[in-house]
Design a protein around this motif. Structure first.
Motif, PDB file in Angstrom:
ATOM      1  N   TYR A  53      14.067 -11.939  20.617  1.00  0.00           N
ATOM      2  CA  TYR A  53      13.868 -12.375  21.953  1.00  0.00           C
ATOM      3  C   TYR A  53      12.925 -13.547  22.285  1.00  0.00           C
ATOM      4  CZ  TYR A  53      12.674 -11.007  26.708  1.00  0.00           C
ATOM      5  OH  TYR A  53      12.267 -10.976  28.135  1.00  0.00           O
ATOM      6  N   SER A  54      12.052 -13.636  21.360  1.00  0.00           N
ATOM      7  CA  SER A  54      11.105 -14.750  21.597  1.00  0.00           C
ATOM      8  C   SER A  54      11.482 -16.033  21.467  1.00  0.00           C
ATOM      9  CB  SER A  54       9.847 -14.435  20.925  1.00  0.00           C
ATOM     10  OG  SER A  54       9.985 -14.954  19.423  1.00  0.00           O
ATOM     11  N   HIS A  55      12.586 -16.088  20.255  1.00  0.00           N
ATOM     12  CA  HIS A  55      13.472 -17.125  19.805  1.00  0.00           C
ATOM     13  C   HIS A  55      14.247 -17.659  21.183  1.00  0.00           C
ATOM     14  CE1 HIS A  55      11.584 -16.804  16.127  1.00  0.00           C
ATOM     15  NE2 HIS A  55      12.382 -15.957  15.591  1.00  0.00           N
ATOM     16  N   LEU A  56      14.765 -16.484  21.467  1.00  0.00           N
ATOM     17  CA  LEU A  56      15.613 -16.815  22.831  1.00  0.00           C
ATOM     18  C   LEU A  56      15.040 -17.574  23.939  1.00  0.00           C
ATOM     19  CD1 LEU A  56      18.563 -15.908  24.024  1.00  0.00           C
ATOM     20  CD2 LEU A  56      17.479 -14.170  24.892  1.00  0.00           C
ATOM     21  N   MET A  57      13.902 -16.833  24.381  1.00  0.00           N
ATOM     22  CA  MET A  57      12.824 -17.437  25.369  1.00  0.00           C
ATOM     23  C   MET A  57      12.329 -18.605  25.275  1.00  0.00           C
ATOM     24  SD  MET A  57      12.607 -14.984  27.683  1.00  0.00           S
ATOM     25  CE  MET A  57      11.024 -15.456  28.359  1.00  0.00           C
ATOM     26  N   THR A  58      11.898 -19.015  24.120  1.00  0.00           N
ATOM     27  CA  THR A  58      11.745 -20.483  23.775  1.00  0.00           C
ATOM     28  C   THR A  58      12.804 -21.426  23.977  1.00  0.00           C
ATOM     29  OG1 THR A  58      10.290 -19.449  21.856  1.00  0.00           O
ATOM     30  CG2 THR A  58      10.766 -22.102  21.894  1.00  0.00           C
ATOM     31  N   GLY A  59      13.962 -21.238  23.519  1.00  0.00           N
ATOM     32  CA  GLY A  59      14.962 -21.833  23.696  1.00  0.00           C
ATOM     33  C   GLY A  59      15.402 -22.147  25.253  1.00  0.00           C
ATOM     34  N   VAL A  60      15.364 -21.090  25.991  1.00  0.00           N
ATOM     35  CA  VAL A  60      15.765 -21.272  27.379  1.00  0.00           C
ATOM     36  C   VAL A  60      14.794 -21.637  27.823  1.00  0.00           C
ATOM     37  CG1 VAL A  60      16.243 -19.700  29.316  1.00  0.00           C
ATOM     38  CG2 VAL A  60      17.293 -19.014  27.069  1.00  0.00           C
ATOM     39  N   SER A  61      13.660 -21.513  27.703  1.00  0.00           N
ATOM     40  CA  SER A  61      12.437 -22.189  28.633  1.00  0.00           C
ATOM     41  C   SER A  61      12.594 -23.751  28.306  1.00  0.00           C
ATOM     42  CB  SER A  61      11.195 -21.835  28.185  1.00  0.00           C
ATOM     43  OG  SER A  61      10.718 -21.906  26.960  1.00  0.00           O
ATOM     44  N   TYR A  62      12.997 -24.221  27.074  1.00  0.00           N
ATOM     45  CA  TYR A  62      13.254 -25.801  27.146  1.00  0.00           C
ATOM     46  C   TYR A  62      14.359 -26.166  27.758  1.00  0.00           C
ATOM     47  CZ  TYR A  62       9.238 -26.518  23.735  1.00  0.00           C
ATOM     48  OH  TYR A  62       8.025 -26.623  23.260  1.00  0.00           O
ATOM     49  N   MET A  63      15.334 -25.306  27.769  1.00  0.00           N
ATOM     50  CA  MET A  63      16.615 -25.956  28.386  1.00  0.00           C
ATOM     51  C   MET A  63      16.505 -25.871  29.915  1.00  0.00           C
ATOM     52  SD  MET A  63      20.138 -23.874  28.402  1.00  0.00           S
ATOM     53  CE  MET A  63      19.592 -22.501  29.600  1.00  0.00           C
ATOM     54  N   ILE A  64      15.958 -25.038  30.527  1.00  0.00           N
ATOM     55  CA  ILE A  64      15.901 -24.799  31.941  1.00  0.00           C
ATOM     56  C   ILE A  64      15.582 -26.036  32.655  1.00  0.00           C
ATOM     57  CG2 ILE A  64      14.467 -23.683  34.043  1.00  0.00           C
ATOM     58  CD1 ILE A  64      15.298 -21.145  32.705  1.00  0.00           C
ATOM     59  N   PRO A  65      14.511 -26.777  32.495  1.00  0.00           N
ATOM     60  CA  PRO A  65      14.242 -28.113  32.995  1.00  0.00           C
ATOM     61  C   PRO A  65      15.515 -29.211  33.080  1.00  0.00           C
ATOM     62  CG  PRO A  65      12.446 -27.451  31.652  1.00  0.00           C
ATOM     63  CD  PRO A  65      13.605 -26.579  31.229  1.00  0.00           C
ATOM     64  N   PHE A  66      15.925 -29.119  31.707  1.00  0.00           N
ATOM     65  CA  PHE A  66      17.448 -30.086  31.906  1.00  0.00           C
ATOM     66  C   PHE A  66      18.547 -29.647  32.867  1.00  0.00           C
ATOM     67  CE2 PHE A  66      15.353 -30.631  27.618  1.00  0.00           C
ATOM     68  CZ  PHE A  66      15.754 -31.903  27.135  1.00  0.00           C
ATOM     69  N   VAL A  67      18.537 -28.486  33.164  1.00  0.00           N
ATOM     70  CA  VAL A  67      19.415 -27.726  33.979  1.00  0.00           C
ATOM     71  C   VAL A  67      19.130 -28.177  35.376  1.00  0.00           C
ATOM     72  CG1 VAL A  67      21.050 -25.904  34.598  1.00  0.00           C
ATOM     73  CG2 VAL A  67      19.994 -25.785  32.543  1.00  0.00           C
ATOM     74  N   VAL A  68      17.764 -27.846  35.793  1.00  0.00           N
ATOM     75  CA  VAL A  68      17.017 -28.167  37.052  1.00  0.00           C
ATOM     76  C   VAL A  68      17.429 -29.584  37.420  1.00  0.00           C
ATOM     77  CG1 VAL A  68      15.314 -28.292  38.465  1.00  0.00           C
ATOM     78  CG2 VAL A  68      15.411 -26.237  37.152  1.00  0.00           C
ATOM     79  N   ALA A  69      16.977 -30.445  36.392  1.00  0.00           N
ATOM     80  CA  ALA A  69      17.003 -31.878  36.799  1.00  0.00           C
ATOM     81  C   ALA A  69      18.673 -32.169  37.135  1.00  0.00           C
ATOM     82  CB  ALA A  69      16.463 -32.785  35.850  1.00  0.00           C
ATOM     83  N   GLY A  70      19.592 -31.735  35.968  1.00  0.00           N
ATOM     84  CA  GLY A  70      20.565 -32.350  36.165  1.00  0.00           C
ATOM     85  C   GLY A  70      21.372 -31.861  37.376  1.00  0.00           C
ATOM     86  N   GLY A  71      21.281 -30.512  37.579  1.00  0.00           N
ATOM     87  CA  GLY A  71      21.998 -29.768  38.673  1.00  0.00           C
ATOM     88  C   GLY A  71      21.493 -30.338  40.146  1.00  0.00           C
ATOM     89  N   LEU A  72      20.352 -30.702  40.256  1.00  0.00           N
ATOM     90  CA  LEU A  72      19.704 -31.036  41.397  1.00  0.00           C
ATOM     91  C   LEU A  72      20.465 -32.522  41.618  1.00  0.00           C
ATOM     92  CD1 LEU A  72      16.391 -29.885  41.852  1.00  0.00           C
ATOM     93  CD2 LEU A  72      18.449 -29.004  43.106  1.00  0.00           C
ATOM     94  N   LEU A  73      20.180 -33.315  40.823  1.00  0.00           N
ATOM     95  CA  LEU A  73      20.793 -34.700  40.686  1.00  0.00           C
ATOM     96  C   LEU A  73      22.318 -34.735  41.197  1.00  0.00           C
ATOM     97  CD1 LEU A  73      18.953 -36.450  37.714  1.00  0.00           C
ATOM     98  CD2 LEU A  73      18.660 -37.153  40.165  1.00  0.00           C
ATOM     99  N   ILE A  74      23.065 -33.952  40.357  1.00  0.00           N
ATOM    100  CA  ILE A  74      24.592 -33.850  40.757  1.00  0.00           C
ATOM    101  C   ILE A  74      24.656 -33.397  42.301  1.00  0.00           C
ATOM    102  CG2 ILE A  74      26.747 -32.791  40.112  1.00  0.00           C
ATOM    103  CD1 ILE A  74      25.649 -32.636  37.004  1.00  0.00           C
ATOM    104  N   ALA A  75      23.887 -32.468  42.490  1.00  0.00           N
ATOM    105  CA  ALA A  75      24.068 -31.948  43.920  1.00  0.00           C
ATOM    106  C   ALA A  75      23.645 -32.997  45.115  1.00  0.00           C
ATOM    107  CB  ALA A  75      23.170 -30.962  44.192  1.00  0.00           C
ATOM    108  N   LEU A  76      22.660 -34.061  44.649  1.00  0.00           N
ATOM    109  CA  LEU A  76      22.419 -35.107  45.533  1.00  0.00           C
ATOM    110  C   LEU A  76      23.522 -36.203  45.473  1.00  0.00           C
ATOM    111  CD1 LEU A  76      18.619 -35.567  44.814  1.00  0.00           C
ATOM    112  CD2 LEU A  76      19.765 -34.931  46.829  1.00  0.00           C
TER     113      LEU A  76
END
Lengths: 150, 473
Positions: B128-151
């Protein structure tokens, strides 16, 4: 500033009476007490023995450097004692101690004083210095041996 | 001439530090070696070793009875002993340092400790902690990517036409593409520290190209991390070659092994599973999708971002990552709106409609819960849940569940996995934004009213107890 600043003449004893670690340390602490270096001798000794309990300060070669850092110390000082017969000190090399440097440091001391202490510590590693200290019979000789590099 | 660097340090920092330094210097001189000793005493560090000196040194001696930071000495032969050892046996110590094993970086050493310290963690907790680490590093990419595409779509229409729009789209696409290596890489990093990064990132990108999605990148990361751990355990190199392990052996073989297993064994089934999941989600309509929204919504609130909430959240993120570009996820929208309900509902109850039911401290917590709620930080409700778990958790779960279901019903969708209320204002980030706000408001009001009615006004003579709860129920 030199070694005399921290190792005053009153703090030198050429013939320690005691042959035991704790009482020998106390003899030197008494000298400090007389020179008004310690506000509370017992509290200071407590700090020294606590340090001693961590690991012996008998570094071998007949030398011991018990030391305590405490806010009852008014100024950084060293008391020096010699023992001809030797003091049983549970040193690292198991041999009796002939040269004791008791070091007292306040909780907050300036670096000048600490530098002197560190220079003294460095000197004690050298065989010739230890030999000279063993031979010294006057305070001036002691100062001569220990005087700083400056 | 051999060059040695050393650090000495003792607990009081008055005498032994310097004696040890002197002893080492004397010993080195007698042996005809060059030495520089950094003393870490009560004066502070003196004679500080420069990076260049460390670089040139043949070996490192650390003689300390305090803990000394060894990061600087990664890749150097290093011996570490008590300070007294240096005073006693300076020469022996220097000899020993020249034949000592090479000190590994902090991360790698941590790893060794990890095996010991985390052995009392259950296997599940570790995963679980490995999973959390991975996801927490991934999320900012998704945020930036998702918002830029939306824009990009907001500026240039559905085909992102125009120079500015196509640039934004390009940036967003790049960020989105990097989320897979980030996920795989940091899951592996969490498992195997630095060496895990390379095979993990490769596996993540591979998963993306094989259309194995979120699950693929995740499993790829785990595969990569454990591959490194196995390699590190079984590969023993002669001393002189041990430097090759991190720069050549581990990267080459870990990528080779992880990659081949992924391509020939795991990739196919995971891709099928991923496609199945995506189709199922896309196929969900009407009552089924509302049901999913209700369930995910409830999960988001019932333990306030604990494991259940996180599971629902991952599900949302996974649905997001499987979208075709420019699309929005209904599931993620339901998850996010539900996660915002608990803190907002408690803020609503404690600062507006039910002030007399809360202590002064709780009303203060209520003010910050507004902010946390709008930011999609469910933890904002925790101060209330701790004080009165049953009433609070039950109430917020009802509202969150309803918000999730409504969001599905209204067909709201979102392109990003986080951001709360603030992404509502970004054009194109939220589909059907007005109805989405409505879904949120309804959930908040229901939960807020529920918890306000259920809680009793604070009455010093009559503390809240189980009897009250039963009576109210």
């Amino acid at each position: 500033m030199g070694i005399q600043e921290v190792l005053t003449e009153e703090l030198i004893c050429f013939d320690l009476k005691s042959n035991e670690k704790e009482t020998a340390i106390r003899e030197l602490a008494d000298l400090m007490q007389k020179s008004k270096i310690l506000e509370d001798e017992e509290l200071y000794l407590e700090a020294v023995m606590k340090r001693e309990a961590e690991f012996t300060t008998g570094i071998g070669y007949g030398v011991a450097i018990p030391h305590g850092k405490s806010n009852v110390v008014t100024k950084p000082s060293i008391a020096f004692g010699k023992s001809k017969s030797g003091i049983s000190y549970d040193s690292m090399d198991g041999k009796p101690v002939h040269l004791i440097f008791l070091i007292a440091v306040p909780e907050n001391s300036n670096n000048e004083h600490l530098k002197i202490l560190s220079q003294l510590s460095r000197k004690l590693i050298h065989q010739d210095i230890r030999d000279s200290l063993m031979k010294a019979v006057t305070k001036d000789e002691i100062y001569e041996v220990l005087k700083g590099d400056e | 001439m051999k060059k040695i660097v050393a650090i000495t340090s003792c607990s009081t920092g008055i005498a032994h530090t310097y004696m040890a330094a002197e002893a080492l210097e004397v010993a080195a001189k007698e042996m005809g070696y060059e030495i520089k000793v950094e003393t870490q005493g009560s004066i502070g560090a003196e004679n500080i070793l420069s990076a260049e000196e460390i670089q040139q040194a043949d070996a490192v001696v650390i003689a300390a009875s305090t803990s000394v930071n060894k990061d600087r000495f990664t890749g150097k032969k290093l011996v570490e002993v008590d300070v007294n050892e240096a005073i006693q046996n300076g020469k022996k110590l220097i000899e020993k340092s020249l034949t000592s094993p090479i000190y590994k970086s902090e991360g790698e050493e941590d790893d060794v400790n990890d095996v010991k310290t985390t052995s009392n963690k259950s296997g599940f907790q570790k995963v679980y902690s490995h999973l959390m680490t991975g996801v927490s590093y991934m999320i900012p990419f998704v945020v930036a990517g998702g918002l830029l595409i939306a824009l990009a779509f907001a500026f240039g229409g559905i085909n992102a036409e125009g120079e500015m729009a196509s640039s934004l789209k390009k940036l967003g696409d790049l960020a989105m593409t990097l989320m897979w290596p980030a996920l795989g890489g940091y899951v592996a990093f969490s498992i195997a520290s630095r060496p895990g990064l390379v095979p993990g990132m490769v596996a993540g990108l591979l998963a993306s190209q094989m259309n194995a999605g979120f699950l693929g990148a995740l499993l790829g990361g785990f595969l990569a991390g454990y591959t490194i751990n196995v390699l590190k355990k079984y590969i023993r190199l002669p001393q002189n070659f041990s430097g090759l392990l991190p720069v050549l052996i581990l990267p080459l073989f870990s990528v080779l092994i992880t990659g081949l297993i992924f391509i020939y064994v795991l990739g196919g089934p995971i891709t099928a599973l991923n496609d199945g999941l995506t189709n199922w989600l896309n196929g969900l309509t009407g009552i089924n999708s509302v049901l999913l929204g209700l369930i995910l919504g409830g999960m988001m609130a019932i333990d306030l971002a604990g494991p259940i909430g996180k599971a629902a959240y991952f599900f949302g993120v996974a649905s997001l990552t499987n979208l075709s570009q420019g699309d929005v996820s209904n599931v993620m929208a339901a998850v996010m709106v539900s996660g915002m309900v608990p803190p907002l509902a408690m803020a609503f109850s404690s600062t507006i409609i039910g002030k007399n039911r809360y202590t002064r401290e709780q009303r203060e917590a209520g003010k910050s819960a507004w902010i946390l709620g709008f930011s999609f930080i469910s933890e904002g409700a925790i101060p209330f849940a701790v004080a009165d778990p049953i009433r609070v958790l039950a109430s917020v779960t009802v509202g969150a569940s309803i918000s999730g279901g409504l969001s599905m019903l209204f067909g709201s969708g979102i392109a990003v996995p986080h951001g709360g209320f603030f992404v509502f204002f970004i054009p194109g980030a939220v589909q059907n934004v007005l109805m989405y706000v409505l879904a949120l408001a309804i959930g908040v009001i229901i939960s807020g009213v529920l918890v306000t009615l259920w809680k009793k006004p604070i009455d010093k003579a009559k503390p809240q107890n189980a009897a009250n709860a039963g009576e109210a129920a």
